[in-house]
Design a protein around this motif. Sequence first.
Motif, PDB file in Angstrom:
ATOM      1  N   ARG A   1     -63.934  45.349  16.860  1.00  0.00           N
ATOM      2  CA  ARG A   1     -62.790  46.059  17.390  1.00  0.00           C
ATOM      3  C   ARG A   1     -61.860  46.801  16.581  1.00  0.00           C
ATOM      4  O   ARG A   1     -61.013  47.513  16.833  1.00  0.00           O
ATOM      5  N   GLN A   2     -61.415  45.819  15.680  1.00  0.00           N
ATOM      6  CA  GLN A   2     -60.323  46.066  14.527  1.00  0.00           C
ATOM      7  C   GLN A   2     -60.432  47.202  13.374  1.00  0.00           C
ATOM      8  O   GLN A   2     -60.017  47.310  12.623  1.00  0.00           O
ATOM      9  N   GLY A   3     -61.870  47.290  13.460  1.00  0.00           N
ATOM     10  CA  GLY A   3     -62.489  48.153  12.497  1.00  0.00           C
ATOM     11  C   GLY A   3     -62.737  47.540  11.150  1.00  0.00           C
ATOM     12  O   GLY A   3     -62.841  48.278   9.988  1.00  0.00           O
ATOM     13  N   GLU A   4     -62.757  46.187  11.146  1.00  0.00           N
ATOM     14  CA  GLU A   4     -63.076  45.414   9.970  1.00  0.00           C
ATOM     15  C   GLU A   4     -64.472  45.233   9.616  1.00  0.00           C
ATOM     16  O   GLU A   4     -65.026  44.586   8.508  1.00  0.00           O
ATOM     17  N   GLU A   5     -65.497  45.518  10.618  1.00  0.00           N
ATOM     18  CA  GLU A   5     -67.178  45.320  10.431  1.00  0.00           C
ATOM     19  C   GLU A   5     -67.655  46.725  10.302  1.00  0.00           C
ATOM     20  O   GLU A   5     -67.268  47.704  11.157  1.00  0.00           O
ATOM     21  N   THR A   6     -68.634  46.816   9.459  1.00  0.00           N
ATOM     22  CA  THR A   6     -69.492  48.231   9.416  1.00  0.00           C
ATOM     23  C   THR A   6     -70.454  48.198  10.696  1.00  0.00           C
ATOM     24  O   THR A   6     -70.972  47.071  10.792  1.00  0.00           O
ATOM     25  N   VAL A   7     -70.640  49.213  11.613  1.00  0.00           N
ATOM     26  CA  VAL A   7     -71.625  49.188  12.712  1.00  0.00           C
ATOM     27  C   VAL A   7     -72.426  50.429  12.324  1.00  0.00           C
ATOM     28  O   VAL A   7     -71.998  51.352  12.098  1.00  0.00           O
ATOM     29  N   LEU A   8     -73.683  50.014  12.650  1.00  0.00           N
ATOM     30  CA  LEU A   8     -74.599  51.026  12.360  1.00  0.00           C
ATOM     31  C   LEU A   8     -75.240  51.399  13.903  1.00  0.00           C
ATOM     32  O   LEU A   8     -75.212  50.379  14.733  1.00  0.00           O
ATOM     33  N   THR A   9     -75.521  52.806  13.996  1.00  0.00           N
ATOM     34  CA  THR A   9     -76.059  53.156  15.284  1.00  0.00           C
ATOM     35  C   THR A   9     -77.796  52.695  15.155  1.00  0.00           C
ATOM     36  O   THR A   9     -77.995  52.511  14.062  1.00  0.00           O
ATOM     37  N   ALA A  10     -78.240  52.691  16.356  1.00  0.00           N
ATOM     38  CA  ALA A  10     -79.765  52.276  16.206  1.00  0.00           C
ATOM     39  C   ALA A  10     -80.494  53.274  15.339  1.00  0.00           C
ATOM     40  O   ALA A  10     -81.469  52.935  14.772  1.00  0.00           O
TER      41      ALA A  10
END
Length: 72
Positions: free
Chosen positions: A54-63
């Motif tokens: 939520r704080q933008g500190e983690e990289t998130v991938l789409t499926a």
Amino acid sequence: MLSIRLPPDIESRLDDLARATGRTKSHYARQAILETLADMEDAYLGDRVLERIRQGEETVLTADDMWCDLDD
């Protein structure tokens, strides 16, 4: 070494179980911890990761991105 305080009703149930089975209360406390520790880690540590996302500190991938990475 671990020392815990239990509500009287839980302590009584644990006493009864230990007496009925010939095992120690420590045995059952250890079993309960071992069986639930992984779930508790997932829940509590997952909350921290979610907050970092939520704080933008983690990289998130789409499926779709994940599947594309796996195909490579």
